[in-house]
Motif scaffolding. Structure first.
Motif, PDB file in Angstrom:
ATOM      1  N   ARG A  14       0.365  -1.387   0.338  1.00 33.28           N
ATOM      2  CA  ARG A  14       0.255  -0.221  -0.086  1.00 33.28           C
ATOM      3  C   ARG A  14       0.506   0.970  -0.382  1.00 33.28           C
ATOM      4  O   ARG A  14       0.888   2.638  -0.937  1.00 33.28           O
ATOM      5  CB  ARG A  14      -0.881  -0.006   1.335  1.00 33.28           C
ATOM      6  CG  ARG A  14      -1.500  -0.854   0.712  1.00 33.28           C
ATOM      7  CD  ARG A  14      -3.177  -0.996   2.030  1.00 33.28           C
ATOM      8  NE  ARG A  14      -3.946  -1.785   1.864  1.00 33.28           N
ATOM      9  CZ  ARG A  14      -5.453  -1.578   2.626  1.00 33.28           C
ATOM     10  NH1 ARG A  14      -5.709  -0.821   2.473  1.00 33.28           N
ATOM     11  NH2 ARG A  14      -6.729  -2.299   2.282  1.00 33.28           N
ATOM     12  N   GLY A  21      -5.716 -11.361   9.262  1.00 40.08           N
ATOM     13  CA  GLY A  21      -5.846 -11.014   7.699  1.00 40.08           C
ATOM     14  C   GLY A  21      -7.358 -11.525   7.883  1.00 40.08           C
ATOM     15  O   GLY A  21      -7.664 -11.671   8.109  1.00 40.08           O
ATOM     16  N   GLU A  78     -12.643  -9.075   9.999  1.00 50.58           N
ATOM     17  CA  GLU A  78     -13.796  -8.478   9.675  1.00 50.58           C
ATOM     18  C   GLU A  78     -14.525  -9.910   9.641  1.00 50.58           C
ATOM     19  O   GLU A  78     -15.543 -10.020  10.054  1.00 50.58           O
ATOM     20  CB  GLU A  78     -14.222  -7.636   8.212  1.00 50.58           C
ATOM     21  CG  GLU A  78     -13.501  -6.076   8.251  1.00 50.58           C
ATOM     22  CD  GLU A  78     -12.555  -6.733   7.628  1.00 50.58           C
ATOM     23  OE1 GLU A  78     -12.013  -7.504   7.491  1.00 50.58           O
ATOM     24  OE2 GLU A  78     -11.884  -5.381   7.561  1.00 50.58           O
ATOM     25  N   ASP A  94      -9.194  -2.517  13.836  1.00 48.91           N
ATOM     26  CA  ASP A  94      -8.455  -2.904  12.772  1.00 48.91           C
ATOM     27  C   ASP A  94      -8.305  -1.507  11.898  1.00 48.91           C
ATOM     28  O   ASP A  94      -9.495  -0.691  12.440  1.00 48.91           O
ATOM     29  CB  ASP A  94      -9.332  -4.063  11.477  1.00 48.91           C
ATOM     30  CG  ASP A  94      -8.941  -4.227  10.812  1.00 48.91           C
ATOM     31  OD1 ASP A  94      -7.044  -4.508  10.446  1.00 48.91           O
ATOM     32  OD2 ASP A  94      -9.453  -4.983   9.433  1.00 48.91           O
ATOM     33  N   ILE A  95      -7.575  -1.490  11.047  1.00 43.76           N
ATOM     34  CA  ILE A  95      -8.064  -0.483  10.326  1.00 43.76           C
ATOM     35  C   ILE A  95      -8.953  -0.150   9.087  1.00 43.76           C
ATOM     36  O   ILE A  95      -9.529  -1.024   8.713  1.00 43.76           O
ATOM     37  CB  ILE A  95      -6.395  -0.454   9.345  1.00 43.76           C
ATOM     38  CG1 ILE A  95      -4.988  -0.643  10.222  1.00 43.76           C
ATOM     39  CG2 ILE A  95      -6.738   0.278   8.379  1.00 43.76           C
ATOM     40  CD1 ILE A  95      -4.151  -0.648   9.190  1.00 43.76           C
ATOM     41  N   VAL A  96      -9.871   1.140   9.493  1.00 41.03           N
ATOM     42  CA  VAL A  96     -10.798   1.226   8.577  1.00 41.03           C
ATOM     43  C   VAL A  96     -10.015   2.090   7.050  1.00 41.03           C
ATOM     44  O   VAL A  96      -9.366   3.432   7.779  1.00 41.03           O
ATOM     45  CB  VAL A  96     -11.655   2.124   9.178  1.00 41.03           C
ATOM     46  CG1 VAL A  96     -12.828   2.251   7.894  1.00 41.03           C
ATOM     47  CG2 VAL A  96     -12.051   0.862   9.673  1.00 41.03           C
ATOM     48  N   GLU A  97      -9.895   2.492   6.001  1.00 41.31           N
ATOM     49  CA  GLU A  97      -9.342   3.382   5.246  1.00 41.31           C
ATOM     50  C   GLU A  97     -10.713   3.981   4.285  1.00 41.31           C
ATOM     51  O   GLU A  97     -10.872   4.971   5.019  1.00 41.31           O
ATOM     52  CB  GLU A  97      -8.221   2.906   4.364  1.00 41.31           C
ATOM     53  CG  GLU A  97      -7.901   4.082   3.335  1.00 41.31           C
ATOM     54  CD  GLU A  97      -7.272   3.525   2.324  1.00 41.31           C
ATOM     55  OE1 GLU A  97      -7.082   2.160   2.155  1.00 41.31           O
ATOM     56  OE2 GLU A  97      -7.086   4.156   1.353  1.00 41.31           O
ATOM     57  N   THR A  98     -11.451   3.186   3.007  1.00 39.54           N
ATOM     58  CA  THR A  98     -12.591   4.213   2.895  1.00 39.54           C
ATOM     59  C   THR A  98     -13.719   3.871   3.661  1.00 39.54           C
ATOM     60  O   THR A  98     -15.096   4.228   3.324  1.00 39.54           O
ATOM     61  CB  THR A  98     -12.617   3.410   1.703  1.00 39.54           C
ATOM     62  OG1 THR A  98     -13.114   1.789   1.695  1.00 39.54           O
ATOM     63  CG2 THR A  98     -11.549   3.609   0.711  1.00 39.54           C
ATOM     64  N   GLY A  99     -13.543   2.180   4.367  1.00 38.32           N
ATOM     65  CA  GLY A  99     -14.380   1.804   4.734  1.00 38.32           C
ATOM     66  C   GLY A  99     -15.533   1.171   4.557  1.00 38.32           C
ATOM     67  O   GLY A  99     -16.612   0.789   4.726  1.00 38.32           O
ATOM     68  N   SER A 100     -15.017   0.572   3.188  1.00 34.57           N
ATOM     69  CA  SER A 100     -16.123  -0.213   2.544  1.00 34.57           C
ATOM     70  C   SER A 100     -15.832  -2.134   3.335  1.00 34.57           C
ATOM     71  O   SER A 100     -17.210  -2.578   2.473  1.00 34.57           O
ATOM     72  CB  SER A 100     -15.777  -0.720   0.771  1.00 34.57           C
ATOM     73  OG  SER A 100     -15.274   0.584   0.680  1.00 34.57           O
ATOM     74  N   THR A 101     -15.211  -2.408   3.562  1.00 37.73           N
ATOM     75  CA  THR A 101     -15.240  -3.780   3.975  1.00 37.73           C
ATOM     76  C   THR A 101     -15.793  -3.552   5.142  1.00 37.73           C
ATOM     77  O   THR A 101     -16.765  -4.856   5.145  1.00 37.73           O
ATOM     78  CB  THR A 101     -13.220  -3.738   4.233  1.00 37.73           C
ATOM     79  OG1 THR A 101     -12.865  -3.357   3.244  1.00 37.73           O
ATOM     80  CG2 THR A 101     -13.396  -5.566   4.681  1.00 37.73           C
TER      81      THR A 101
HETATM   82  C1  PRP Z   1      -7.409  -3.679   5.293  1.00 35.64           C
HETATM   83  C2  PRP Z   1      -8.111  -3.948   6.669  1.00 35.64           C
HETATM   84  C3  PRP Z   1      -9.282  -3.702   6.140  1.00 35.64           C
HETATM   85  C4  PRP Z   1      -9.344  -3.341   5.108  1.00 35.64           C
HETATM   86  C5  PRP Z   1      -9.940  -1.802   5.855  1.00 35.64           C
HETATM   87  O1  PRP Z   1      -6.977  -4.775   4.801  1.00 35.64           O
HETATM   88  O2  PRP Z   1      -7.079  -4.745   7.469  1.00 35.64           O
HETATM   89  O3  PRP Z   1     -10.021  -5.187   6.061  1.00 35.64           O
HETATM   90  O4  PRP Z   1      -7.886  -3.020   4.617  1.00 35.64           O
HETATM   91  O5  PRP Z   1     -10.015  -1.206   4.131  1.00 35.64           O
HETATM   92  P1  PRP Z   1     -11.623   0.077   3.448  1.00 35.64           P
HETATM   93  O6  PRP Z   1     -11.958   0.757   5.030  1.00 35.64           O
HETATM   94  O7  PRP Z   1     -10.493   0.182   2.405  1.00 35.64           O
HETATM   95  O8  PRP Z   1     -12.656  -0.861   2.915  1.00 35.64           O
HETATM   96  P2  PRP Z   1      -5.867  -5.164   3.550  1.00 35.64           P
HETATM   97  O9  PRP Z   1      -6.514  -4.762   2.572  1.00 35.64           O
HETATM   98  O10 PRP Z   1      -4.814  -4.625   4.488  1.00 35.64           O
HETATM   99  O11 PRP Z   1      -5.920  -7.123   3.954  1.00 35.64           O
HETATM  100  P3  PRP Z   1      -5.873  -7.858   5.281  1.00 35.64           P
HETATM  101  O12 PRP Z   1      -6.862  -8.096   6.107  1.00 35.64           O
HETATM  102  O13 PRP Z   1      -5.485  -9.236   4.244  1.00 35.64           O
HETATM  103  O14 PRP Z   1      -5.190  -7.723   5.717  1.00 35.64           O
END
Ligand code: PRP
Length: 208
Positions: free
Chosen positions: A12, A139, A142, A155-162
């Motif tokens: 990333r 990994g 969710e 966890d990490i939230v970037e766009t929130g889509s996952t």
């Molecule tokens: C990261 C994180 C979430 C997702 C969040 O996972 O763990 O699953 O990105 O991004 P979003 O808010 O834009 O949807 P990553 O893609 O690094 O993969 P992993 O979970 O398999 O480690």
């Protein structure tokens, strides 16, 4: 003396890091056409590509002088280095999330939280004085509440889509995250001038 070694986090942050070096004026041709090579020359520097946690390990031990790594990995994995600069890219946040509509804080039962970042999760609940069992997941964290393994995730939230696409919602924001520049402690003393110049160049480049 060997060239200054810079460890870059693969994936990333990689593209943005290379763009940063290009904007400083470094020749990134080898880095861009790297194939499967892991150590690449860039002007007078050597660039090393590694996983985030390993970037920290290499910098902590002095195998690399400088590293570019996310604040998430720093929060989870290390501190024996200098954190010098916030690059302002790779922005996202740590959040506590649970199944939509579920009340995580309701009742007195034991709470289970899944996370790729157990230390961050434990510290978050310790500050609240809450006794929570944290389960480490590697990994796609969710999945854990969906499969009934945990009540919530950190966890990490970037766009929130996952989160959204899997029927979860953010309950609380924990900490903002972005890419940081870290420097080995001994390198900072022994090669101060070269490192300070590079940091200055990077700082100017990210401000533009
Ligand atoms: C990261 C994180 C979430 C997702 C969040 O996972 O763990 O699953 O990105 O991004 P979003 O808010 O834009 O949807 P990553 O893609 O690094 O993969 P992993 O979970 O398999 O480690």
């Amino acid at each position: 003396m060997r060239p200054i070694r810079i460890a870059l986090t693969k994936g990333r942050l990689e593209k943005r890091s290379v763009e940063l070096f290009e904007s400083i004026g470094f020749d990134c041709a080898q880095l861009i056409n790297k194939g499967r090579r892991l150590i690449l020359p860039m002007d007078d520097y050597q660039v090393v590509l590694a996983k985030a946690a390993d970037v920290i390990t290499y910098v902590e031990h002095g195998a690399c002088d400088i590293g570019i790594v996310g604040k998430d990995t720093i929060a989870e994995a290390g501190s024996a280095f200098y954190e010098m600069l916030d690059l302002g890219f790779g922005k996202c946040r740590f959040a506590l999330a649970a199944l939509k509509g579920s009340d995580f804080y309701d009742g007195y039962h034991e709470r289970v939280v899944a996370s790729k970042y157990p230390k961050v999760a434990k510290q978050f609940f310790e500050k609240k004085g809450m006794d929570v069992r944290v389960i480490k997941i590697e990994g796609s964290v969710e999945l854990a509440p969906l499969l009934g393994l945990a009540h919530a995730i950190v966890d990490i939230v970037e766009t929130g889509s996952t989160i959204r696409e899997n029927g979860l919602e953010v309950i609380e924001e924990i900490m903002p995250i972005s890419a940081r520049v870290i420097v080995n402690r001994a390198s900072m003393k022994l090669r101060r001038e070269e490192i300070e110049q590079l940091l200055k160049d990077m700082e100017i480049a990210v401000q533009v």
